[in-house]
Scaffold this motif. Structure first.
Motif, PDB file in Angstrom:
ATOM      1  N   HIS A 161       0.860  -1.182   0.000  1.00 44.34           N
ATOM      2  CA  HIS A 161       0.000   0.000   0.000  1.00 44.34           C
ATOM      3  C   HIS A 161       0.893   1.228   0.000  1.00 44.34           C
ATOM      4  N   VAL A 162       0.366   2.332  -0.523  1.00 41.01           N
ATOM      5  CA  VAL A 162       1.213   3.496  -0.758  1.00 41.01           C
ATOM      6  C   VAL A 162       0.702   4.742  -0.055  1.00 41.01           C
ATOM      7  N   LYS A 163       1.621   5.699   0.048  1.00 42.10           N
ATOM      8  CA  LYS A 163       1.234   7.073   0.335  1.00 42.10           C
ATOM      9  C   LYS A 163       1.977   7.928  -0.669  1.00 42.10           C
ATOM     10  N   ASN A 164       1.396   9.089  -0.939  1.00 39.49           N
ATOM     11  CA  ASN A 164       1.884   9.950  -2.003  1.00 39.49           C
ATOM     12  C   ASN A 164       2.127  11.347  -1.478  1.00 39.49           C
ATOM     13  N   LEU A 165       3.236  11.926  -1.880  1.00 36.80           N
ATOM     14  CA  LEU A 165       3.582  13.285  -1.493  1.00 36.80           C
ATOM     15  C   LEU A 165       3.617  14.146  -2.747  1.00 36.80           C
ATOM     16  N   PHE A 166       2.755  15.163  -2.791  1.00 37.60           N
ATOM     17  CA  PHE A 166       2.752  16.114  -3.901  1.00 37.60           C
ATOM     18  C   PHE A 166       3.583  17.302  -3.440  1.00 37.60           C
ATOM     19  N   LEU A 167       4.707  17.506  -4.114  1.00 34.22           N
ATOM     20  CA  LEU A 167       5.693  18.480  -3.664  1.00 34.22           C
ATOM     21  C   LEU A 167       6.042  19.478  -4.753  1.00 34.22           C
ATOM     22  N   LYS A 168       6.607  20.600  -4.320  1.00 32.04           N
ATOM     23  CA  LYS A 168       7.121  21.609  -5.238  1.00 32.04           C
ATOM     24  C   LYS A 168       8.508  21.995  -4.745  1.00 32.04           C
ATOM     25  N   ASP A 169       9.479  22.039  -5.664  1.00 33.09           N
ATOM     26  CA  ASP A 169      10.821  22.432  -5.225  1.00 33.09           C
ATOM     27  C   ASP A 169      10.975  23.945  -5.332  1.00 33.09           C
ATOM     28  N   ASN A 170      12.073  24.452  -4.807  1.00 28.02           N
ATOM     29  CA  ASN A 170      12.248  25.908  -4.789  1.00 28.02           C
ATOM     30  C   ASN A 170      12.524  26.486  -6.172  1.00 28.02           C
ATOM     31  N   GLY A 171      12.664  25.635  -7.179  1.00 33.57           N
ATOM     32  CA  GLY A 171      12.795  26.094  -8.555  1.00 33.57           C
ATOM     33  C   GLY A 171      11.462  26.109  -9.292  1.00 33.57           C
ATOM     34  N   GLY A 172      10.388  25.691  -8.612  1.00 35.11           N
ATOM     35  CA  GLY A 172       9.062  25.707  -9.213  1.00 35.11           C
ATOM     36  C   GLY A 172       8.628  24.409  -9.858  1.00 35.11           C
ATOM     37  N   ARG A 173       9.466  23.360  -9.800  1.00 34.32           N
ATOM     38  CA  ARG A 173       9.104  22.054 -10.360  1.00 34.32           C
ATOM     39  C   ARG A 173       8.208  21.297  -9.399  1.00 34.32           C
ATOM     40  N   PHE A 174       7.283  20.533  -9.957  1.00 31.93           N
ATOM     41  CA  PHE A 174       6.382  19.719  -9.145  1.00 31.93           C
ATOM     42  C   PHE A 174       6.848  18.265  -9.158  1.00 31.93           C
ATOM     43  N   TRP A 175       6.619  17.605  -8.034  1.00 38.83           N
ATOM     44  CA  TRP A 175       7.042  16.221  -7.835  1.00 38.83           C
ATOM     45  C   TRP A 175       5.902  15.435  -7.205  1.00 38.83           C
ATOM     46  N   LEU A 176       5.736  14.197  -7.627  1.00 31.97           N
ATOM     47  CA  LEU A 176       4.819  13.273  -6.975  1.00 31.97           C
ATOM     48  C   LEU A 176       5.651  12.077  -6.547  1.00 31.97           C
ATOM     49  N   VAL A 177       5.830  11.938  -5.251  1.00 34.36           N
ATOM     50  CA  VAL A 177       6.675  10.890  -4.689  1.00 34.36           C
ATOM     51  C   VAL A 177       5.771   9.836  -4.061  1.00 34.36           C
ATOM     52  N   THR A 178       5.898   8.588  -4.504  1.00 33.07           N
ATOM     53  CA  THR A 178       5.081   7.484  -4.020  1.00 33.07           C
ATOM     54  C   THR A 178       5.978   6.509  -3.267  1.00 33.07           C
ATOM     55  N   VAL A 179       5.607   6.249  -2.010  1.00 35.82           N
ATOM     56  CA  VAL A 179       6.398   5.398  -1.117  1.00 35.82           C
ATOM     57  C   VAL A 179       5.483   4.383  -0.445  1.00 35.82           C
ATOM     58  N   PRO A 180       6.062   3.331   0.168  1.00 28.83           N
ATOM     59  CA  PRO A 180       5.235   2.423   0.951  1.00 28.83           C
ATOM     60  C   PRO A 180       4.501   3.192   2.050  1.00 28.83           C
ATOM     61  N   ALA A 181       3.272   2.779   2.327  1.00 34.50           N
ATOM     62  CA  ALA A 181       2.413   3.494   3.266  1.00 34.50           C
ATOM     63  C   ALA A 181       3.034   3.663   4.645  1.00 34.50           C
ATOM     64  N   ASP A 182       3.857   2.715   5.060  1.00 31.84           N
ATOM     65  CA  ASP A 182       4.417   2.777   6.411  1.00 31.84           C
ATOM     66  C   ASP A 182       5.750   3.524   6.489  1.00 31.84           C
ATOM     67  N   LYS A 183       6.224   4.053   5.379  1.00 26.74           N
ATOM     68  CA  LYS A 183       7.512   4.759   5.378  1.00 26.74           C
ATOM     69  C   LYS A 183       7.330   6.198   5.841  1.00 26.74           C
ATOM     70  N   ARG A 184       8.131   6.611   6.805  1.00 29.43           N
ATOM     71  CA  ARG A 184       8.165   8.006   7.243  1.00 29.43           C
ATOM     72  C   ARG A 184       9.314   8.666   6.492  1.00 29.43           C
ATOM     73  N   VAL A 185       8.987   9.450   5.491  1.00 29.93           N
ATOM     74  CA  VAL A 185       9.985  10.035   4.599  1.00 29.93           C
ATOM     75  C   VAL A 185      10.780  11.116   5.319  1.00 29.93           C
ATOM     76  N   ALA A 186      12.087  11.055   5.158  1.00 28.61           N
ATOM     77  CA  ALA A 186      12.983  12.085   5.684  1.00 28.61           C
ATOM     78  C   ALA A 186      12.985  13.229   4.674  1.00 28.61           C
ATOM     79  N   LEU A 187      12.114  14.210   4.888  1.00 26.19           N
ATOM     80  CA  LEU A 187      11.934  15.283   3.903  1.00 26.19           C
ATOM     81  C   LEU A 187      13.199  16.100   3.661  1.00 26.19           C
ATOM     82  N   LYS A 188      14.033  16.249   4.682  1.00 28.38           N
ATOM     83  CA  LYS A 188      15.262  17.030   4.491  1.00 28.38           C
ATOM     84  C   LYS A 188      16.258  16.299   3.602  1.00 28.38           C
ATOM     85  N   ALA A 189      16.231  14.967   3.629  1.00 23.97           N
ATOM     86  CA  ALA A 189      17.148  14.170   2.811  1.00 23.97           C
ATOM     87  C   ALA A 189      16.559  13.839   1.440  1.00 23.97           C
TER      88      ALA A 189
END
Length: 167
Positions: A43-71
């Protein structure tokens, strides 16, 4: 925007096996925990992100993963990221918060969103994700997901997404 019927038609045309499970609306991983027991596969969770250059990202990870946003930026090849807003999500992917899914790339005909799939999911035999709405989960293989993304002109980045260290 393409709808769910078009999504299934594309999967069928590509020969990608899939199965959809109907369920109540879920907006968070916590709300969907019961489904993880009832529906086989990752099962998944999805992060809809924008970088400081204005690009959009959709990051899909296992549902139980706590993503290290700084890394995360180093792992996916960008600078600092923050969460994207609902208006951009709807404009680019045709979905609303709670329904984010990598298959929403079907609606990003301008290629404005870079899709990132965690390596564990890319290799999974079954991956469960929303089919453009949060009242169902569609199971398909990780390889099938990658093939669909490529069909929609979204070459996915497959990455080892960093997890937060447990205290």
């Amino acid at each position: 925007m393409k709808n769910e019927d078009r999504l299934y038609a594309d999967l069928d045309a590509l020969g990608i096996a899939h199965r959809t499970y109907e369920h109540e609306a879920v907006f968070t991983v916590e709300e969907s925990a019961r489904l993880h027991v009832e529906i086989p596969g990752a099962h998944v969770k999805n992060l809809f992100l924008k970088d400081n250059g204005g690009r959009f990202w959709l990051v899909t990870v296992p549902a139980d993963k706590r993503v290290a946003l700084k890394a995360l930026p180093d792992a996916i090849g960008c600078k600092r990221v923050s969460f994207g807003n609902a208006d951009d999500m709807n404009r680019l992917l045709g979905v609303t918060p709670g329904s984010v899914t990598p298959v929403a790339a079907i609606n990003d005909t301008g290629g404005e969103v870079t899709v990132v799939i965690d390596a564990v999911l890319a290799a999974a035999s079954l991956v469960n994700l929303h089919p453009l709405r949060n009242t169902a989960s569609t199971a398909l293989s990780g390889a099938g997901l990658l093939a669909a993304l490529r069909h929609w002109n979204h070459e996915p980045i497959i990455a080892d997404i960093p997890a937060m260290e447990m205290a």
